[in-house]
Design a protein around this motif. Structure first.
Motif, PDB file in Angstrom:
ATOM      1  N   ARG A  79       0.853  -1.191   0.000  1.00  0.00           N
ATOM      2  CA  ARG A  79       0.000   0.000   0.000  1.00  0.00           C
ATOM      3  C   ARG A  79       0.889   1.243   0.000  1.00  0.00           C
ATOM      4  O   ARG A  79       1.726   1.401   0.884  1.00  0.00           O
ATOM      5  N   PRO A  80       0.743   2.109  -0.971  1.00  0.00           N
ATOM      6  CA  PRO A  80       1.592   3.318  -1.009  1.00  0.00           C
ATOM      7  C   PRO A  80       1.167   4.339   0.035  1.00  0.00           C
ATOM      8  O   PRO A  80       0.049   4.287   0.582  1.00  0.00           O
ATOM      9  N   HIS A  81       2.072   5.247   0.335  1.00  0.00           N
ATOM     10  CA  HIS A  81       1.737   6.366   1.219  1.00  0.00           C
ATOM     11  C   HIS A  81       0.846   7.337   0.440  1.00  0.00           C
ATOM     12  O   HIS A  81       1.289   7.992  -0.493  1.00  0.00           O
ATOM     13  N   PHE A  82      -0.418   7.412   0.830  1.00  0.00           N
ATOM     14  CA  PHE A  82      -1.370   8.185   0.050  1.00  0.00           C
ATOM     15  C   PHE A  82      -1.139   9.688   0.166  1.00  0.00           C
ATOM     16  O   PHE A  82      -1.355  10.430  -0.784  1.00  0.00           O
ATOM     17  N   THR A  83      -0.716  10.148   1.299  1.00  0.00           N
ATOM     18  CA  THR A  83      -0.523  11.582   1.482  1.00  0.00           C
ATOM     19  C   THR A  83       0.841  11.843   2.079  1.00  0.00           C
ATOM     20  O   THR A  83       1.359  11.044   2.882  1.00  0.00           O
ATOM     21  N   ILE A  84       1.422  12.946   1.689  1.00  0.00           N
ATOM     22  CA  ILE A  84       2.752  13.284   2.172  1.00  0.00           C
ATOM     23  C   ILE A  84       2.711  13.912   3.558  1.00  0.00           C
ATOM     24  O   ILE A  84       3.705  13.907   4.298  1.00  0.00           O
ATOM     25  N   PHE A  85       1.551  14.417   3.974  1.00  0.00           N
ATOM     26  CA  PHE A  85       1.474  15.123   5.254  1.00  0.00           C
ATOM     27  C   PHE A  85       1.416  14.167   6.445  1.00  0.00           C
ATOM     28  O   PHE A  85       1.700  14.569   7.571  1.00  0.00           O
ATOM     29  N   LYS A  86       1.044  12.895   6.207  1.00  0.00           N
ATOM     30  CA  LYS A  86       0.990  11.930   7.294  1.00  0.00           C
ATOM     31  C   LYS A  86       2.255  11.085   7.404  1.00  0.00           C
ATOM     32  O   LYS A  86       2.348  10.234   8.283  1.00  0.00           O
ATOM     33  N   VAL A  87       3.187  11.314   6.496  1.00  0.00           N
ATOM     34  CA  VAL A  87       4.456  10.590   6.550  1.00  0.00           C
ATOM     35  C   VAL A  87       5.358  11.240   7.587  1.00  0.00           C
ATOM     36  O   VAL A  87       5.404  12.479   7.707  1.00  0.00           O
ATOM     37  N   GLU A  88       6.073  10.429   8.328  1.00  0.00           N
ATOM     38  CA  GLU A  88       6.955  10.957   9.367  1.00  0.00           C
ATOM     39  C   GLU A  88       8.071  11.800   8.760  1.00  0.00           C
ATOM     40  O   GLU A  88       8.451  11.643   7.603  1.00  0.00           O
ATOM     41  N   GLY A  89       8.588  12.691   9.582  1.00  0.00           N
ATOM     42  CA  GLY A  89       9.566  13.658   9.094  1.00  0.00           C
ATOM     43  C   GLY A  89      10.866  13.031   8.610  1.00  0.00           C
ATOM     44  O   GLY A  89      11.449  13.466   7.603  1.00  0.00           O
ATOM     45  N   TYR A  90      11.342  11.996   9.301  1.00  0.00           N
ATOM     46  CA  TYR A  90      12.612  11.394   8.881  1.00  0.00           C
ATOM     47  C   TYR A  90      12.462  10.677   7.542  1.00  0.00           C
ATOM     48  O   TYR A  90      13.418  10.600   6.761  1.00  0.00           O
ATOM     49  N   ILE A  91      11.264  10.150   7.251  1.00  0.00           N
ATOM     50  CA  ILE A  91      11.046   9.506   5.952  1.00  0.00           C
ATOM     51  C   ILE A  91      11.055  10.552   4.843  1.00  0.00           C
ATOM     52  O   ILE A  91      11.627  10.332   3.762  1.00  0.00           O
ATOM     53  N   GLN A  92      10.446  11.691   5.075  1.00  0.00           N
ATOM     54  CA  GLN A  92      10.472  12.763   4.081  1.00  0.00           C
ATOM     55  C   GLN A  92      11.889  13.266   3.841  1.00  0.00           C
ATOM     56  O   GLN A  92      12.276  13.547   2.700  1.00  0.00           O
ATOM     57  N   ALA A  93      12.668  13.372   4.924  1.00  0.00           N
ATOM     58  CA  ALA A  93      14.066  13.794   4.763  1.00  0.00           C
ATOM     59  C   ALA A  93      14.862  12.774   3.962  1.00  0.00           C
ATOM     60  O   ALA A  93      15.656  13.137   3.083  1.00  0.00           O
ATOM     61  N   CYS A  94      14.636  11.487   4.230  1.00  0.00           N
ATOM     62  CA  CYS A  94      15.336  10.444   3.476  1.00  0.00           C
ATOM     63  C   CYS A  94      14.902  10.433   2.020  1.00  0.00           C
ATOM     64  O   CYS A  94      15.720  10.183   1.122  1.00  0.00           O
ATOM     65  N   ARG A  95      13.647  10.704   1.763  1.00  0.00           N
ATOM     66  CA  ARG A  95      13.182  10.806   0.382  1.00  0.00           C
ATOM     67  C   ARG A  95      13.927  11.905  -0.371  1.00  0.00           C
ATOM     68  O   ARG A  95      14.433  11.692  -1.481  1.00  0.00           O
ATOM     69  N   GLY A  96      13.972  13.073   0.243  1.00  0.00           N
ATOM     70  CA  GLY A  96      14.653  14.194  -0.417  1.00  0.00           C
ATOM     71  C   GLY A  96      16.126  13.918  -0.655  1.00  0.00           C
ATOM     72  O   GLY A  96      16.667  14.237  -1.726  1.00  0.00           O
ATOM     73  N   LEU A  97      16.789  13.314   0.331  1.00  0.00           N
ATOM     74  CA  LEU A  97      18.217  13.026   0.174  1.00  0.00           C
ATOM     75  C   LEU A  97      18.463  11.981  -0.908  1.00  0.00           C
ATOM     76  O   LEU A  97      19.414  12.104  -1.699  1.00  0.00           O
ATOM     77  N   MET A  98      17.620  10.963  -0.990  1.00  0.00           N
ATOM     78  CA  MET A  98      17.813   9.937  -2.012  1.00  0.00           C
ATOM     79  C   MET A  98      17.500  10.467  -3.408  1.00  0.00           C
ATOM     80  O   MET A  98      18.164  10.114  -4.384  1.00  0.00           O
ATOM     81  N   ILE A  99      16.483  11.318  -3.528  1.00  0.00           N
ATOM     82  CA  ILE A  99      16.194  11.926  -4.827  1.00  0.00           C
ATOM     83  C   ILE A  99      17.366  12.811  -5.254  1.00  0.00           C
ATOM     84  O   ILE A  99      17.777  12.810  -6.423  1.00  0.00           O
ATOM     85  N   ALA A 100      17.923  13.560  -4.302  1.00  0.00           N
ATOM     86  CA  ALA A 100      19.107  14.375  -4.624  1.00  0.00           C
ATOM     87  C   ALA A 100      20.296  13.507  -5.001  1.00  0.00           C
ATOM     88  O   ALA A 100      21.045  13.837  -5.935  1.00  0.00           O
ATOM     89  N   ALA A 101      20.475  12.377  -4.319  1.00  0.00           N
ATOM     90  CA  ALA A 101      21.591  11.486  -4.634  1.00  0.00           C
ATOM     91  C   ALA A 101      21.454  10.892  -6.034  1.00  0.00           C
ATOM     92  O   ALA A 101      22.430  10.837  -6.792  1.00  0.00           O
TER      93      ALA A 101
END
Length: 229
Positions: free
Chosen positions: A62-84
């Motif tokens: 099941r995908p994460h339907f909304t970005i606002f309910k995702v924990e902060g460290y997951i959002q930070a890891c997303r941004g860092l991996m997209i940048a990488a």
């Protein structure tokens, strides 16, 4: 062709592929599998989906339907991996233009600058991935060893090790690219000038004419009737 640049390109492109695989993987953290074979169920989560499976082979994601309910460290890891991944892609492009064996990229000086830029971009890509995986792993371990944490505990997933390996490859490739600047400056590309073919007769005439009192020999006198017998 520089062997150092070829090895750096292999490290960089290999690390870039590993970063893409780690970013798309759903096994960033997994639950400990139960000892029972039939009722064993486990949950594994990634940056984009939460999945559950059992020993019978069935699983559901099941995908994460909304970005606002995702924990902060997951959002930070997303941004860092997209940048990488983005930096790794551009680093691969710069590396192709900066290699000595390619015909694009301009002069040797421009190629050296391009190779140095590719090395820096690869190093930044590796650092972004290393930071993301370490941040995610630190969150997992802190929850796992916390005696007051009563929710589901997870272990390190395979994607974290793939991300660490890809980051290491990118950093190694970037360092090799940065040190290849001296190789570019010491061994410039060689150019060959074509002067045209010279006949044996003209070279022989020049040779005889340049020796003191010797005069050029007449080629017609070198051959008589006996030469054709």
């Amino acid at each position: 062709m520089s062997r150092a640049q070829i090895s750096a390109l292999v490290f960089g492109v290999g690390g870039f592929g590993a970063l893409v695989a780690a970013t798309a993987s759903n096994e960033w953290k997994v639950t400990t599998r139960a000892s029972s074979v039939i009722t064993a169920t486990w949950v594994y989560q990634g940056l984009w989906m939460n999945c559950a499976g059992n020993a019978l082979g069935s699983f559901h994601c099941r995908p994460h339907f909304t970005i606002f309910k995702v924990e902060g460290y997951i959002q930070a890891c997303r941004g860092l991996m997209i940048a990488a991944v983005s930096l790794g892609f551009f680093g691969s492009i710069f590396a192709l233009f900066g290699m000595k064996c390619t015909k694009v990229g301009g002069s040797d000086k421009a190629k050296a600058k391009m190779a140095c830029l590719a090395g820096i971009v690869f190093i930044l890509s590796g650092l972004c991935s290393m930071t993301s995986c370490s941040l995610y792993a630190n969150k997992i371990t802190s929850e796992f060893f916390d005696p007051y944490y009563v929710e589901q505990k997870y272990e390190l997933g395979a994607a974290l090790f793939i991300g660490w390996a890809g980051a290491s490859l990118c950093i190694i490739g970037g360092i090799i690219f940065c040190f290849s600047i001296s190789d570019n400056s010491k061994t410039p590309r060689m150019g060959y000038v074509y002067n045209g073919a010279t006949s044996v007769l003209s070279s022989r005439t020049k040779y005889h004419g340049g020796e003191g009192d010797l005069k050029p020999t007449n080629p017609s006198k070198q051959f008589d009737k006996n030469a054709y017998v």
